[in-house]
Design a protein around this motif. Structure first.
Motif, PDB file in Angstrom:
ATOM      1  N   MET A  55     -31.525 -32.916 -17.872  1.00 27.40           N
ATOM      2  CA  MET A  55     -30.241 -32.344 -18.381  1.00 27.40           C
ATOM      3  C   MET A  55     -29.684 -31.313 -17.589  1.00 27.40           C
ATOM      4  N   ILE A  56     -30.446 -30.492 -16.730  1.00 31.11           N
ATOM      5  CA  ILE A  56     -30.198 -29.606 -15.796  1.00 31.11           C
ATOM      6  C   ILE A  56     -29.430 -30.205 -14.600  1.00 31.11           C
ATOM      7  N   GLN A  57     -29.796 -31.168 -14.307  1.00 36.38           N
ATOM      8  CA  GLN A  57     -29.219 -32.138 -13.090  1.00 36.38           C
ATOM      9  C   GLN A  57     -27.715 -32.922 -13.610  1.00 36.38           C
ATOM     10  N   GLY A  98     -25.765 -31.337 -15.791  1.00 29.28           N
ATOM     11  CA  GLY A  98     -24.779 -30.311 -16.148  1.00 29.28           C
ATOM     12  C   GLY A  98     -24.652 -30.163 -17.675  1.00 29.28           C
ATOM     13  N   LEU A  99     -25.775 -30.684 -18.194  1.00 27.52           N
ATOM     14  CA  LEU A  99     -25.777 -30.254 -19.911  1.00 27.52           C
ATOM     15  C   LEU A  99     -26.243 -28.870 -20.135  1.00 27.52           C
ATOM     16  N   ALA A 100     -26.899 -28.429 -19.525  1.00 30.26           N
ATOM     17  CA  ALA A 100     -27.625 -26.940 -19.582  1.00 30.26           C
ATOM     18  C   ALA A 100     -27.883 -26.243 -18.278  1.00 30.26           C
ATOM     19  N   ASP A 101     -28.013 -25.078 -18.167  1.00 27.83           N
ATOM     20  CA  ASP A 101     -28.630 -24.177 -17.035  1.00 27.83           C
ATOM     21  C   ASP A 101     -30.095 -24.126 -17.528  1.00 27.83           C
ATOM     22  N   THR A 102     -30.420 -23.838 -18.630  1.00 20.56           N
ATOM     23  CA  THR A 102     -31.698 -23.429 -18.988  1.00 20.56           C
ATOM     24  C   THR A 102     -32.341 -24.221 -20.151  1.00 20.56           C
ATOM     25  N   VAL A 103     -33.723 -24.878 -20.222  1.00 20.59           N
ATOM     26  CA  VAL A 103     -33.959 -25.434 -21.289  1.00 20.59           C
ATOM     27  C   VAL A 103     -35.406 -24.968 -21.418  1.00 20.59           C
ATOM     28  N   VAL A 104     -35.698 -24.700 -22.730  1.00 14.16           N
ATOM     29  CA  VAL A 104     -37.102 -24.258 -23.090  1.00 14.16           C
ATOM     30  C   VAL A 104     -37.907 -25.439 -23.342  1.00 14.16           C
ATOM     31  N   VAL A 105     -39.020 -25.869 -22.771  1.00 18.01           N
ATOM     32  CA  VAL A 105     -39.871 -27.314 -22.871  1.00 18.01           C
ATOM     33  C   VAL A 105     -41.199 -26.541 -23.363  1.00 18.01           C
ATOM     34  N   ALA A 106     -41.627 -27.204 -24.582  1.00 18.04           N
ATOM     35  CA  ALA A 106     -42.899 -26.757 -25.253  1.00 18.04           C
ATOM     36  C   ALA A 106     -43.688 -28.223 -25.464  1.00 18.04           C
TER      37      ALA A 106
END
Length: 189
Positions: free
Chosen positions: A65-67, A69-77
């Motif tokens: 997602m970051i690569q 361009g969909l988000a700059d920050t993602v929370v992963v749990a």
């Protein structure tokens, strides 16, 4: 900010308690997104429920997602609670219980069950303000359905070599290898 949750069997334990004990559970309660929205205002949540590798698949998806361009920050749990259904399922695919995990050992067999939860914040390089504790340099995934608890060795090789290529590293550069739940190799959580 997207939130990705990796889990083996979602909220199966809540469903079991509802079925067995009549616990008050609605259909919405069976989705992590409902709880995350209520507690934190999270509006974009995804649950990956693909067995023991789900948490690392979520981490891989966050990097994609970051690569992309969909988000700059993602929370992963990642989270899993031991459930009666989980033990029942494991009994169906694993008749010989292991006494210990022996990754990459030709005598390894099956998996040991456990439960737990963890979360990380993944950010595009240069966008965060806090300390950096780790860096994801390359991710590759494989899912070959070779065996219930053991991936195809050739598929593992392809995934590892692809991850090395993406990260720009050699095997000698690797300090840590994480295995999926059965300890059969591959990369999962």
């Amino acid at each position: 900010m997207p939130v990705l949750v990796g889990t083996t069997m979602r909220e199966q334990r809540s469903l079991e308690l509802w079925w067995r004990d009549g616990a008050d559970v609605t259909l919405e309660d069976l989705h992590f997104g409902t709880a995350l929205k209520a507690a934190f205002g999270a509006s974009t949540t995804y649950t990956l429920a693909n067995a023991c590798s789900a948490s690392l698949y979520a981490l891989g998806m966050a990097t994609y997602m970051i690569q992309g361009g969909l988000a700059d920050t993602v929370v992963v749990a990642g989270t899993d609670a031991a459930s009666e259904g989980g033990f029942g399922t494991l009994d169906r695919v694993q008749n010989d219980l292991p006494d210990a995990l022996r990754p990459f050992d030709v005598t390894h067999k099956g998996m040991l069950m456990g439960e737990g939860a963890a979360a990380v914040v993944v950010q595009r390089a240069g966008t965060g303000t806090g300390p950096v504790h780790a860096r994801v340099r390359g991710v590759s995934m494989g899912c070959d359905a070779h065996h219930a608890t053991a991936p195809d060795p050739d598929g593992i090789t392809r995934a590892v070599l692809d991850a090395h290529r993406r990260a720009g590293v050699r095997a000698s550069d690797i300090d840590l290898v994480m295995l999926h739940g059965s300890g059969g190799g591959g990369g999962g959580g």
